[in-house]
Design an enzyme around this catalytic site. Structure first.
Site, mmCIF file in Angstrom:
data_model
loop_
_atom_site.group_PDB
_atom_site.id
_atom_site.type_symbol
_atom_site.label_atom_id
_atom_site.label_comp_id
_atom_site.label_asym_id
_atom_site.label_seq_id
_atom_site.Cartn_x
_atom_site.Cartn_y
_atom_site.Cartn_z
ATOM 1 N N TRP A 75 33.394 42.543 61.711
ATOM 2 C CA TRP A 75 33.559 41.696 60.646
ATOM 3 C C TRP A 75 34.979 40.911 61.096
ATOM 4 O O TRP A 75 34.865 39.389 60.017
ATOM 5 C CB TRP A 75 33.219 42.612 58.599
ATOM 6 C CG TRP A 75 32.593 43.034 58.693
ATOM 7 C CD1 TRP A 75 32.185 44.485 58.964
ATOM 8 C CD2 TRP A 75 31.194 42.197 59.121
ATOM 9 N NE1 TRP A 75 30.852 45.032 59.286
ATOM 10 C CE2 TRP A 75 30.306 43.653 58.945
ATOM 11 C CE3 TRP A 75 30.549 41.270 58.647
ATOM 12 C CZ2 TRP A 75 28.365 43.950 58.532
ATOM 13 C CZ3 TRP A 75 29.619 41.319 58.681
ATOM 14 C CH2 TRP A 75 27.946 42.242 58.230
ATOM 15 N N ASP A 118 40.329 41.789 53.785
ATOM 16 C CA ASP A 118 38.344 42.154 53.646
ATOM 17 C C ASP A 118 38.593 43.592 53.174
ATOM 18 O O ASP A 118 38.999 44.523 54.041
ATOM 19 C CB ASP A 118 37.715 41.291 54.581
ATOM 20 C CG ASP A 118 36.541 42.277 54.777
ATOM 21 O OD1 ASP A 118 36.299 42.847 53.494
ATOM 22 O OD2 ASP A 118 36.099 41.509 55.342
ATOM 23 N N LYS A 140 28.785 48.420 48.884
ATOM 24 C CA LYS A 140 29.668 49.479 49.565
ATOM 25 C C LYS A 140 29.783 50.950 48.333
ATOM 26 O O LYS A 140 29.516 51.547 47.958
ATOM 27 C CB LYS A 140 31.191 49.904 50.063
ATOM 28 C CG LYS A 140 31.059 48.182 50.580
ATOM 29 C CD LYS A 140 29.336 48.509 51.465
ATOM 30 C CE LYS A 140 30.037 47.624 52.787
ATOM 31 N NZ LYS A 140 28.054 47.178 53.730
#
Length: 574
Positions: free
Chosen positions: A200, A275, A301
């Site tokens: 990511w 992040d 999540k």
């Protein structure tokens, strides 16, 4: 004499083997010299396995089909189109547990208490005479109360200082990959340092190249893997001191890497951008000590449903946006409009508030961290105690093993055992260990342990993993004896390999040999035979839809097209 026995669906058409005449044209079983072929109307797909002649003559029924699920891996052929291998999250209706155990990397389940609260608060009964958040206008006083409550409880749970603003945005993590440099790099020529420690963060760099000049500190190894995080000393020495920000991903879900505590304030004073999509609320955050400028987290999540992303931004960084920044991504524009510059996802914001209340009622973020440690330790301890049957890429001594996402391989990445593992999990209601992703297929599966996964559910998974390892370790220790006892066909004793011509694809189907990969003509023939169109003029040119062609059984390669002198074609079939 070992033979191959095929249980064929009742709808099967005439078949032929190695360019011979069709073995049968009716639904009566016919014994070939080396094959026992039987119709079973109760089966939906083909089961191909090896067995001594006649030992299953009276077992071609649904009970056999169920027992066959638990055959050892060397006697069970898994269809590549099996739902478990395609990422299905819906187990068979007869799986034992009453609850699906979902280990998906996200979106995923929320805790049962949260889901119950969502049902009652967001979807009121008719007699309550009120609207749920999904039906509320984002500018209504009712939703204003929901928004204020969600902001307040989030600030309380995560101990967010007053110098930070909280935004609810759309566009997910990919949206923030662009929004971060657009809001912090006003001309687009500014430098920004990115720590690349996985999938990511690497994606974030690629997007940032459009809006700033990324300077990369990479933890990528020569083979493309990431199994550690750059040291603080390396970051201090390699960071561009003129950077607008230092970007990190605190938990790389694909790679299984996590910063359990964020970096301390750097000497150069560059603000930290984080992040935290997959680990937000799973541990405390030192906002001031880590000099956090911006932190964002997708909801799907640990904090809610997909469709909303929380952004926490320090006030002194506002007002720097590139003039071309769209309004929906402009932090200052949305803060000045009190989070409702455009239509905010009202239901999703309500869910985030419910999750935050649940966290607070269950001991707060420190309690969440203790639970996350306990769940991940169960997994890592089981992997470490498996004598190498399971493996994980991140070493314990690195200190960066993720508590949220535990990657693991089965038998060193053995394809057949991995597929069997996934299928047997699916049959037990354990799903989400391999889902469809935009990334290349890895040998590693992933158990994601977000708040919606209870400790007891991880116990169920690890117990199954121990059982699976014990069974297949015993099988592998003396595979030759086991195969002989099971009647497995081998190249030295199989009559299938003595006659000529012998199909190379049969050899590949049975033994995994790459003898046919260069023969595209054979593969084209198989594709034609297995196309299963909705309507055909000649049913002998295609297989029924429930007869699969795949890299394991490849049953169709055993059968050549039937002769053309079978009489007039029947009416088109659907």
């Amino acid at each position: 004499m070992p033979v191959i026995k095929i249980i064929v669906p009742n709808s099967c058409q005439p078949l032929a083997i190695d360019n011979q005449q069709p073995l049968f044209r009716s639904r009566q079983p016919i014994m070939a010299p080396t094959m026992n072929i039987t119709f079973d109307p109760s089966l939906d797909e083909v089961d191909l396995f090896t067995t001594p002649r006649g030992s299953f003559d009276d077992r071609c029924d649904q009970n056999h089909h169920r027992e066959h699920r638990h055959q050892p891996h060397h006697t069970r052929i898994i269809d590549s189109d099996h739902p478990a291998l395609l990422g299905s999250l819906t187990p068979p209706i007869d799986c034992p547990p009453t609850k699906i155990l979902n280990f998906s990397p996200g979106p995923t389940n929320l805790p049962p208490a949260v889901e119950s609260a969502i049902q009652s608060r967001c979807f009121p009964a008719m007699e309550e005479k009120r609207l749920g958040s999904m039906a509320l206008s984002h500018r209504s006083p009712e939703f204003e109360c929901i928004l204020k409550r969600t902001l307040a409880v989030t600030r309380q749970v995560m101990e967010i200082p007053p110098e930070y603003e909280i935004l609810f945005t759309q566009g997910g993590g990919h949206g923030q990959f662009a929004a971060i440099p657009m809001n912090l790099c006003p001309t687009g020529s500014e430098s920004a340092t990115y720590v690349v420690n996985g999938t990511w963060s690497n994606r974030a760099v690629e997007e940032a190249k459009k809006y700033c000049r990324p300077h990369v500190i990479s933890a990528m190894e020569e083979d493309g893997r990431c199994t550690s995080f750059p040291s603080l000393e390396r970051i201090q020495s390699e960071i561009d001191p003129n950077s607008a920000f230092l970007y990190v991903c605190s938990n790389e879900t694909v790679n299984g890497l996590e910063l359990h505590r964020l970096l301390p304030r750097l000497a150069c004073g560059v603000p930290l951008v984080v992040d935290a999509s997959s680990d937000f609320t799973s541990k405390p955050i030192a906002w001031r000590e880590s000099n956090i400028g911006v932190l964002f987290a997708c909801a799907s999540k640990n904090i809610g449903h997909p469709g909303v992303t929380m952004v926490v931004v320090r006030k002194d960084l506002l007002g720097r946006a590139n003039p071309f920044t769209p309004g929906v991504f402009n932090y200052q524009t949305n803060i000045m409009a009190d989070n409702v510059w455009n239509t905010i996802p009202t239901f999703n914001v309500d869910v985030v508030g419910i999750v935050m209340e649940w966290i607070m009622e269950n001991g707060g973020v420190h309690s969440m961290e203790r639970t996350s440690i306990a769940k991940s330790n169960l997994m890592y301890d089981m992997i470490g105690d498996s004598n190498g049957f399971y493996g994980t890429p991140v070493k314990a001594e690195s200190g960066y093993r993720s508590r949220m996402n535990v990657p693991f391989c089965v038998a060193g990445g053995d394809d057949r055992l991995t597929d069997l593992f996934l299928v047997e999990c699916w049959e037990r209601g354990i799903v989400g260990l391999r889902t469809v992703t935009p990334f290349s297929k890895s040998i590693y599966l992933r158990a994601s342990l977000y708040h919606g996964v209870a400790y007891e559910e991880v116990v169920v998974l690890t117990n199954f993993m121990k059982e699976f390892a014990a069974k297949h370790t015993a099988v592998e220790q003396d595979s030759a004896v086991v195969e002989q006892q099971a009647g497995v066909v081998t190249p030295t004793d199989s009559p299938l390999f003595r006659p000529a011509p012998a199909s190379p694809l049969i050899q590949q189907a049975l033994y995994g040999m790459d003898l046919c990969l260069s023969n595209s003509r054979d593969l084209d023939q198989i594709n034609k035979l297995s196309s299963s169109p909705d309507t055909v003029n000649d049913p002998s040119l295609t297989w029924p839809k429930n007869l699969k062609v795949n890299q394991y059984s490849r049953v169709t390669d055993m059968f050549a097209p039937p002769p053309t002198n079978l009489g007039p074609a029947p009416p088109a079939l659907r």
